[in-house]
Structures are given as C-alpha cells and as structure tokens.
Design a protein around this motif. Structure first.
Motif, mmCIF file in Angstrom:
data_model
loop_
_atom_site.group_PDB
_atom_site.id
_atom_site.type_symbol
_atom_site.label_atom_id
_atom_site.label_comp_id
_atom_site.label_asym_id
_atom_site.label_seq_id
_atom_site.Cartn_x
_atom_site.Cartn_y
_atom_site.Cartn_z
ATOM 1 N N LYS A 14 0.837 -1.206 0.000
ATOM 2 C CA LYS A 14 0.000 0.000 0.000
ATOM 3 C C LYS A 14 0.867 1.250 0.000
ATOM 4 C CE LYS A 14 -3.679 -2.137 2.707
ATOM 5 N NZ LYS A 14 -3.005 -3.424 2.911
ATOM 6 N N ILE A 20 -2.916 4.054 7.741
ATOM 7 C CA ILE A 20 -1.851 3.821 8.728
ATOM 8 C C ILE A 20 -1.175 2.457 8.546
ATOM 9 C CG2 ILE A 20 -3.238 2.713 10.530
ATOM 10 C CD1 ILE A 20 -1.757 4.566 12.555
ATOM 11 N N TYR A 21 -1.645 1.664 7.576
ATOM 12 C CA TYR A 21 -1.140 0.293 7.461
ATOM 13 C C TYR A 21 0.383 0.217 7.378
ATOM 14 C CZ TYR A 21 -5.973 -0.851 6.223
ATOM 15 O OH TYR A 21 -7.338 -0.987 6.231
ATOM 16 N N TYR A 23 2.716 2.411 8.155
ATOM 17 C CA TYR A 23 3.419 2.900 9.342
ATOM 18 C C TYR A 23 3.346 1.887 10.492
ATOM 19 C CZ TYR A 23 4.606 5.675 13.442
ATOM 20 O OH TYR A 23 5.163 6.112 14.617
ATOM 21 N N GLU A 24 2.136 1.400 10.784
ATOM 22 C CA GLU A 24 2.035 0.412 11.866
ATOM 23 C C GLU A 24 2.719 -0.892 11.458
ATOM 24 O OE1 GLU A 24 -1.539 1.552 14.874
ATOM 25 O OE2 GLU A 24 -2.171 0.351 13.168
ATOM 26 N N GLY A 25 2.728 -1.159 10.162
ATOM 27 C CA GLY A 25 3.455 -2.337 9.690
ATOM 28 C C GLY A 25 4.944 -2.224 9.938
ATOM 29 N N GLU A 27 6.245 -0.689 12.455
ATOM 30 C CA GLU A 27 6.425 -0.974 13.888
ATOM 31 C C GLU A 27 6.535 -2.481 14.134
ATOM 32 O OE1 GLU A 27 3.244 1.072 15.942
ATOM 33 O OE2 GLU A 27 4.321 2.973 15.869
ATOM 34 N N VAL A 28 5.744 -3.254 13.398
ATOM 35 C CA VAL A 28 5.797 -4.716 13.554
ATOM 36 C C VAL A 28 7.187 -5.233 13.153
ATOM 37 C CG1 VAL A 28 4.848 -6.927 12.817
ATOM 38 C CG2 VAL A 28 3.335 -4.973 13.129
ATOM 39 N N PHE A 133 1.228 -5.848 4.648
ATOM 40 C CA PHE A 133 0.770 -4.549 5.181
ATOM 41 C C PHE A 133 0.552 -3.568 4.044
ATOM 42 C CE2 PHE A 133 2.689 -6.309 8.976
ATOM 43 C CZ PHE A 133 1.722 -6.014 9.906
ATOM 44 N N TYR B 8 -7.047 -6.954 10.691
ATOM 45 C CA TYR B 8 -6.600 -5.562 10.576
ATOM 46 C C TYR B 8 -7.724 -4.534 10.597
ATOM 47 C CZ TYR B 8 -1.975 -7.110 8.854
ATOM 48 O OH TYR B 8 -0.729 -7.654 8.704
ATOM 49 N N TYR B 40 -4.949 -6.065 15.061
ATOM 50 C CA TYR B 40 -4.010 -4.966 14.811
ATOM 51 C C TYR B 40 -4.716 -3.868 14.023
ATOM 52 C CZ TYR B 40 0.652 -2.943 14.295
ATOM 53 O OH TYR B 40 1.750 -2.114 14.381
ATOM 54 N N HIS B 41 -4.051 -2.731 13.860
ATOM 55 C CA HIS B 41 -4.675 -1.560 13.202
ATOM 56 C C HIS B 41 -6.059 -1.321 13.843
ATOM 57 C CE1 HIS B 41 -1.424 -1.674 10.320
ATOM 58 N NE2 HIS B 41 -1.847 -2.770 9.725
ATOM 59 N N ARG B 83 -3.340 3.934 20.752
ATOM 60 C CA ARG B 83 -3.671 5.003 19.787
ATOM 61 C C ARG B 83 -5.169 5.234 19.698
ATOM 62 N NH1 ARG B 83 0.406 3.063 16.112
ATOM 63 N NH2 ARG B 83 1.967 4.686 16.012
ATOM 64 N N ARG B 84 -5.932 4.154 19.865
ATOM 65 C CA ARG B 84 -7.361 4.220 19.560
ATOM 66 C C ARG B 84 -8.240 4.186 20.807
ATOM 67 N NH1 ARG B 84 -4.374 1.648 15.783
ATOM 68 N NH2 ARG B 84 -4.844 1.995 13.578
ATOM 69 N N LEU B 100 3.438 -6.684 20.378
ATOM 70 C CA LEU B 100 3.692 -7.281 19.072
ATOM 71 C C LEU B 100 4.556 -8.539 19.176
ATOM 72 C CD1 LEU B 100 4.259 -3.967 17.128
ATOM 73 C CD2 LEU B 100 2.522 -5.679 16.585
ATOM 74 N N LEU B 103 2.432 -11.411 18.454
ATOM 75 C CA LEU B 103 2.242 -11.653 17.021
ATOM 76 C C LEU B 103 3.461 -12.385 16.456
ATOM 77 C CD1 LEU B 103 0.683 -11.198 14.340
ATOM 78 C CD2 LEU B 103 1.864 -9.010 14.139
ATOM 79 N N ASP B 118 -7.551 -5.152 4.380
ATOM 80 C CA ASP B 118 -7.275 -4.602 3.049
ATOM 81 C C ASP B 118 -5.815 -4.810 2.675
ATOM 82 O OD1 ASP B 118 -9.742 -3.849 2.275
ATOM 83 O OD2 ASP B 118 -9.602 -1.825 3.087
#
Lengths: 133, 118
Positions: A14, A20-21, A23-25, A27-28, A133, B8, B40-41, B83-84, B100, B103, B118
């Motif tokens: 993406k 945010i995928y 960016y947070e990806g 972090e993973v 991601f 996600y 996640y997300h 964050r949320r 994480l 995970l 997605d």
C-alpha cells in the motif's frame, strides 16, 4: 533442542500515506527483528512509494516515518527488496530509493535490492509465514 | 495444522472481521488448531464491550469473546490499542492486551498465518 530459525516475510503493497497500514506495519518489523526470526521485507505495488526518498509529510500534519527506514540495517533488517516492475511502472529508479543503512566495513550506503517478480516468488516459496501490510 | 489469524479491520465497517470469524469456525470444524488471534490496526475495535449493535444484528465483540472462552488466545496489540483508546477496562472477557511480541510468537509457532484486511 534448538529449532531452525523461521523465515518470515513482510510484503508492503500500500502507499505510505493515506492510511496507517504501512506505518504500523513498520512498527511490527522493528519489533519482530528483535526476535529469533529470519526477516525479509518486499515493497511492491504502491508500497514502493514507502521507500521513495524525499517524502515531505509536513502538509499532511503527520510526523512521517521515512527516516526510520534509514535504520533498518541497524535493526538487523538487511533483506529489503523492491519489485522492479512496480518501481519502474511508477517512474522510479534505484536512485530514488531510501538508504536503509551503511555497510559496516566500507561505510557504503545500503539501498533496498531491486528484484524481479520471479525472484520474489522464489523467496516467497521459502517462507514459513508471510505478513502483508 | 496450527493456524494463527491476524485481523486488521474494525467491526461492521469491513467484512474482514466476519470473514475471519467464519474462517476460524470452519477451520476448527475441520480439526485444525487455532494458535491465536491477533487484532491490529483498527482491528482492535473488534473486542470492545462498549459496542451495542441492533438486537437483530450479530454482536461481533461477544462472538470473539465466546471463541476466547473456548480457550483460543485472543490478543489485542497494545500499541494499536493505545492510539485508539482501547484499554483493559473496555474489553469483553476472554481477550487480552499484549505486545507485538505475541504476534511474532504466533508467526513463528503457527504453521500458517492468515491475515484478514485490506
């Protein structure tokens, strides 16, 4: 008995901004690199924009994370690849790619390695698990 | 086969949560083991007890909680949750907030990791 180190691949498909995928990806990836796993990252499709140099996120009002890619090698994420077709079809060349670290011996900058789809497919076939991601 | 599932997307807004749930039920029915479920997300919104869908609709958070009650490890990512605004106090029973690293362990230990989103 020690188990074999598992190969885990991340695909980034993406664009880096707009959601945010990616960016947070990232972090993973940084967390997972601290574990005993053989990590690789492949940027393809719009994901190649994530490793384009010179991103300016000021007008978006977000911090941006391009600089973090510069530390990937420091995080021991060395296997970083870019899909050639995705890159070229978006008007990018290897010179547009971010630097992800420098060679310990020569201090030469390290960039993601540009590879063809067949090479990516071969690498995918070897993976224990793939996260997108 | 040991399967880990990563979700996600938030509930109702996106089909990912429903698809993951149906996948997990089908996998269990076929005798597979679910190594764990990781949110996640926006997926972290799936397990808040603050949701109150119309009575004739599925209750997504309760559905996950019921799977958790069967002993499946359901983990919400702490970084994504913070964050949320998702904290321990708003979680349905049988799910937990962790890092994480969980995970990572799922990705290493499971034979397959299946990502919904997605």
């Amino acid at each position: 008995m020690a188990e074999e180190v598992k190969k885990i691949m991340f695909t980034v498909r993406k664009p880096p901004h707009g959601s945010i995928y990616v960016y947070e990806g990232l972090e993973v990836k940084l967390i997972m690199a601290a574990y005993d796993a053989d990590i690789s990252v492949v940027f393809m499709d719009d994901g190649v924009f994530a490793v384009k140099r010179g991103q300016d996120t000021k007008e978006l009002g977000i911090k941006g994370f391009e600089a973090t890619y510069g530390a990937l090698v420091d995080y021991e994420i060395q296997k970083v690849f870019v899909d050639r077709h995705s890159m070229e079809s978006r008007g990018m060349t290897e010179d547009d790619l971010v630097i992800i670290g420098e060679d310990e011996d020569t201090e030469e900058p390290i960039r993601p390695q540009v590879v063809d789809a067949q090479e990516i497919a071969a690498m995918m076939a070897e993976q224990h698990n793939i996260l997108s991601f | 086969m040991k399967i880990a599932v990563c979700i996600y997307e938030g509930p109702y807004n996106h089909e990912a949560s429903d698809s993951a749930y149906n996948f997990i039920k089908a996998a269990i029915d076929r005798g597979h083991e679910i190594q764990g479920i990781f949110f996640y997300h926006d997926g972290v919104y799936n397990v808040t007890k603050l949701m109150e869908p119309p009575q004739d609709d599925r209750h997504i958070a309760n559905r996950w909680s019921e799977l958790g009650a069967k002993g499946i490890d359901i983990v919400v990512c702490i970084a994504a949750a913070k964050r949320r605004g998702i904290v321990d106090e708003v979680l349905v029973p049988n799910v937990r907030i962790s890092g994480l690293g969980q995970l990572t362990m799922m990705a290493i230990q499971a034979d397959r990791m299946v990502v919904f989103g997605d």
